[in-house]
Motif scaffolding. Structure first.
Motif: not given
Length: 283
Positions: A88-97, A108-127
């Motif tokens: 559901v969160e997407g392929f681990p390797e893709l998220r890491r890369r 380095d001090e700027a934090p960021s999570s592993l990106p959550l994969v969605t079915a395109g940019r529009v769905q990411a915006l909708a979520i």
């Protein structure tokens, strides 16, 4: 409302985020068993026809010849992965890369999570919209956006569109949502200063829509004000989108907000398409 462990982690660890969540965002709870009930019940049985994919009995996909012929450049392992369900969160390797790609030139001090994969940019915006925009939430959008874009944040959620200038100077504490494009340089400084002033008066979620390949304002927003919570949206072409939060990977806060986003994604499409993720990894 009784709080789950994820809710409690967000409420204590990032109060601004908790305040900015929409009523739906607060209600979202990831089930203990993320499999559909029928799939869970069929585990270990002699025959299992619930999963919706064809395998060879050893976990490898068996695509139709015409489907396999459409992607002759993939290895056997890549081909199998392309025709199986994605997590559901997407392929681990893709998220890491993709995280490594996002962070090129970022301190380095700027934090960021592993990106959550969605079915395109529009769905990411909708979520992101449904996580943070509810009935009558004030939402400031970039100037000149299309009606379809605006509908993502207002029609679907019941939020009301306002100008960002309308959010300044009010001391009522009402949470608000702002959507930014990928401003850079001098163009970035004015919006960021304005957002810091807004966050001094109210909890503020900021969705950074990085549709353009320019340095992202997301990296500056995480440390801008404790009352401000940024979310990064970007994409690889039309078929693969990403949602990124300002927390360290696999931290309690990252896991908590991702669990809500994953629950919503699961309710909308099940999981992001494996085929487009496999093709992206193979490029």
């Amino acid at each position: 409302m009784d709080l789950s462990a994820a809710d409690e982690a967000l409420r204590r660890g990032c109060p601004a985020l908790w305040e900015c969540l929409s009523p739906l965002g607060r209600r979202l709870r990831q089930p203990a068993n993320f499999l559909p009930q029928q799939s869970a019940e069929a585990r270990g049985k002699p025959f299992n026809a619930t999963i919706g994919q064809i395998t060879d009995g050893h976990g490898r996909a068996v695509p139709l010849p015409a489907m396999a012929a459409a992607v002759p450049g993939l290895s056997a392992a890549e081909l199998s992965r392309a025709f199986l369900y994605s997590p559901v969160e997407g392929f681990p390797e893709l998220r890491r890369r993709w995280r490594e790609r996002q962070r090129q030139g970022v301190p380095d001090e700027a934090p960021s999570s592993l990106p959550l994969v969605t079915a395109g940019r529009v769905q990411a915006l909708a979520i992101a919209a449904e996580l943070f925009a509810g009935e009558d939430t004030p939402v400031a959008l970039p100037a000149g956006v299309s009606e379809d874009y605006a509908a993502t944040f207002t029609l679907r959620t019941g939020a009301r569109r306002v100008a960002v200038e309308e959010l300044g100077g009010e001391a009522d504490g009402e949470p608000a949502l702002v959507v930014l494009g990928g401003e850079d340089g001098a163009e970035r400084q004015a919006p960021l200063a304005r957002l810091a002033a807004v966050a001094a008066h109210r909890p503020l979620a900021v969705i950074v829509d990085d549709s353009e390949p320019s340095p992202s304002a997301f990296w500056h927003l995480a440390a801008l004000h404790p009352n401000l919570f940024p979310v990064k949206v970007d994409a690889a072409g039309e078929g693969v989108g990403f949602l990124t939060f300002p927390f360290l990977p696999e931290s309690a806060l990252a896991s908590a907000i991702e669990s809500k986003a994953k629950t919503l994604l699961r309710a909308l499409i099940g999981s992001p398409p494996a085929f487009s993720q496999a093709l992206l990894l193979a490029t």
